[in-house]
Design an enzyme around this catalytic site. Structure first.
Site, PDB file in Angstrom:
ATOM      1  N   HIS A 132       1.121  -0.999  -0.046  1.00 13.88           N
ATOM      2  CA  HIS A 132       0.190  -0.261   0.093  1.00 13.88           C
ATOM      3  C   HIS A 132       0.809   1.632   0.236  1.00 13.88           C
ATOM      4  O   HIS A 132       2.176   1.304   0.348  1.00 13.88           O
ATOM      5  CB  HIS A 132      -0.478  -0.086   1.344  1.00 13.88           C
ATOM      6  CG  HIS A 132      -1.018  -1.494   1.540  1.00 13.88           C
ATOM      7  ND1 HIS A 132      -3.213  -0.885   1.483  1.00 13.88           N
ATOM      8  CD2 HIS A 132      -1.093  -2.527   2.336  1.00 13.88           C
ATOM      9  CE1 HIS A 132      -3.598  -2.025   1.817  1.00 13.88           C
ATOM     10  NE2 HIS A 132      -2.328  -3.023   2.426  1.00 13.88           N
ATOM     11  N   TYR A 133      -0.093   2.816  -0.459  1.00 13.82           N
ATOM     12  CA  TYR A 133       0.483   4.336  -0.074  1.00 13.82           C
ATOM     13  C   TYR A 133       0.058   4.593   1.197  1.00 13.82           C
ATOM     14  O   TYR A 133      -1.733   3.939   0.790  1.00 13.82           O
ATOM     15  CB  TYR A 133       1.443   4.471  -0.755  1.00 13.82           C
ATOM     16  CG  TYR A 133       0.408   5.386  -1.565  1.00 13.82           C
ATOM     17  CD1 TYR A 133      -0.367   6.245  -1.920  1.00 13.82           C
ATOM     18  CD2 TYR A 133       0.618   4.913  -3.130  1.00 13.82           C
ATOM     19  CE1 TYR A 133      -1.920   6.609  -2.377  1.00 13.82           C
ATOM     20  CE2 TYR A 133      -0.746   5.721  -3.832  1.00 13.82           C
ATOM     21  CZ  TYR A 133      -1.513   5.989  -3.792  1.00 13.82           C
ATOM     22  OH  TYR A 133      -2.292   6.716  -4.701  1.00 13.82           O
ATOM     23  N   THR A 134       0.514   4.911   2.114  1.00 11.52           N
ATOM     24  CA  THR A 134      -0.378   5.308   3.041  1.00 11.52           C
ATOM     25  C   THR A 134      -1.182   6.565   2.647  1.00 11.52           C
ATOM     26  O   THR A 134      -2.980   7.266   3.364  1.00 11.52           O
ATOM     27  CB  THR A 134       0.090   6.066   4.054  1.00 11.52           C
ATOM     28  OG1 THR A 134       1.037   6.999   3.569  1.00 11.52           O
ATOM     29  CG2 THR A 134       1.519   5.128   4.575  1.00 11.52           C
TER      30      THR A 134
ATOM     31  N   ASP B 178      -3.595   2.648  -4.721  1.00 11.45           N
ATOM     32  CA  ASP B 178      -1.694   2.334  -4.048  1.00 11.45           C
ATOM     33  C   ASP B 178      -1.626   0.956  -4.271  1.00 11.45           C
ATOM     34  O   ASP B 178      -2.315  -0.447  -5.036  1.00 11.45           O
ATOM     35  CB  ASP B 178      -1.887   2.462  -3.120  1.00 11.45           C
ATOM     36  CG  ASP B 178      -3.164   1.937  -1.644  1.00 11.45           C
ATOM     37  OD1 ASP B 178      -4.210   2.101  -1.909  1.00 11.45           O
ATOM     38  OD2 ASP B 178      -2.610   1.609  -0.798  1.00 11.45           O
TER      39      ASP B 178
ATOM     40  N   HIS C   8      -2.610  -3.341  -3.556  1.00  7.65           N
ATOM     41  CA  HIS C   8      -4.262  -3.315  -2.822  1.00  7.65           C
ATOM     42  C   HIS C   8      -4.843  -2.521  -4.117  1.00  7.65           C
ATOM     43  O   HIS C   8      -5.683  -2.943  -4.209  1.00  7.65           O
ATOM     44  CB  HIS C   8      -3.708  -1.493  -1.800  1.00  7.65           C
ATOM     45  CG  HIS C   8      -5.348  -1.560  -1.421  1.00  7.65           C
ATOM     46  ND1 HIS C   8      -5.233  -0.215  -0.462  1.00  7.65           N
ATOM     47  CD2 HIS C   8      -6.100  -2.662  -0.901  1.00  7.65           C
ATOM     48  CE1 HIS C   8      -6.370  -0.825   0.476  1.00  7.65           C
ATOM     49  NE2 HIS C   8      -6.517  -1.871  -0.254  1.00  7.65           N
TER      50      HIS C   8
ATOM     51  N   GLU D 296       2.178  -1.411   4.842  1.00  3.89           N
ATOM     52  CA  GLU D 296       2.371   0.407   4.618  1.00  3.89           C
ATOM     53  C   GLU D 296       3.707   1.028   3.706  1.00  3.89           C
ATOM     54  O   GLU D 296       4.469   1.268   5.127  1.00  3.89           O
ATOM     55  CB  GLU D 296       1.550   1.196   5.050  1.00  3.89           C
ATOM     56  CG  GLU D 296      -0.335   0.768   5.143  1.00  3.89           C
ATOM     57  CD  GLU D 296      -0.788   1.526   4.156  1.00  3.89           C
ATOM     58  OE1 GLU D 296      -0.601   2.213   3.624  1.00  3.89           O
ATOM     59  OE2 GLU D 296      -2.036   0.776   4.549  1.00  3.89           O
TER      60      GLU D 296
END
Length: 226
Positions: A31-33, A144, A134, A96
């Site tokens: 993921h990225y946040t 993401d 994701h 993440e």
């Protein structure tokens, strides 16, 4: 004893539970946040009000935090599906990456991620084809880790997959859908399926389904079925 990476800073999140059905993790989900800082993301992932969490969080400078024991089910995937599973949280370990989605992922962060992936893949015997994004499991809902994430870099080290896509194939939406379903993608509209495939394997490309899409989808189905 916590099951996880030995060099991670342990910051426990209350947002977790047992993996359902007695399964063990066989997916790694990246993921990225989409937040302004790693510290802000850490606070959110540990806030009981949000009910959100992930197993790991990596800052832009390569700081690694562990929030949930790998044996437990973290709350990072949401409504999602991959292959024969519609409970990706129970089947996955979530990572993440601190990033707003509008810039590249820095070298210290990628280096930390690669070390972490090597550790997790070895511990749980997770193959490269099960290291996914994701966006792959939640088309249309999540984007993401996005088009700036370097999947090719991971694939070169055996930490993910990248289809070569050789051969000539006439564009065929039904065949394209069939191949991506074999690879693991959820059953979504033709438009969403093409968008999510290109987000990962042909970033920034636009237009109608073409022969390159077809060739790469066939390579995924032939070589790396879910």
């Amino acid at each position: 004893m916590v099951c996880g990476h030995k060099n991670a800073i342990w910051v426990p999140s209350p947002n977790f539970g047992p993996r359902r059905g007695g399964v063990t993790p066989d997916i790694i989900l990246i993921h990225y946040t989409n937040m302004d800082s790693a510290e802000a993301a850490l606070a959110r992932l540990c806030d009981p009000v949000t009910e959100l969490s992930s197993h790991y969080l990596i800052s832009e400078t390569g700081t690694l935090w562990q929030l949930v024991d790998e044996k437990e089910r973290a709350h990072h995937a949401g409504v999602s599906a991959w292959g024969d599973s519609d409970d990706v949280n129970s089947r996955s370990i979530g990572i993440e990456l601190a990033n707003r989605g509008d810039h590249a992922f820095p070298e210290p962060q990628m280096h930390c991620l690669e070390n972490l992936l090597t550790d997790i893949m070895t511990r749980w015997d997770i193959p490269a084809k099960r290291v996914i994004g994701h966006s792959d499991v939640a088309p249309g809902r999540k984007v993401d880790p996005g088009p700036r994430f370097d999947w090719c870099r991971l694939a070169r080290q055996g930490m993910s997959v990248w289809p070569e896509g050789k051969g000539a194939f006439t564009p065929d939406k039904d065949a394209f859908r069939a191949d991506l379903r074999i690879a693991g993608y959820p059953d979504v509209s033709d438009r969403l399926l093409l968008e999510v495939f290109r987000l990962r394997f042909r970033p920034w490309h636009v237009g109608e389904l073409d022969d390159i899409d077809m060739a790469r989808a066939r390579d995924l189905a032939d070589r790396w079925p879910a």
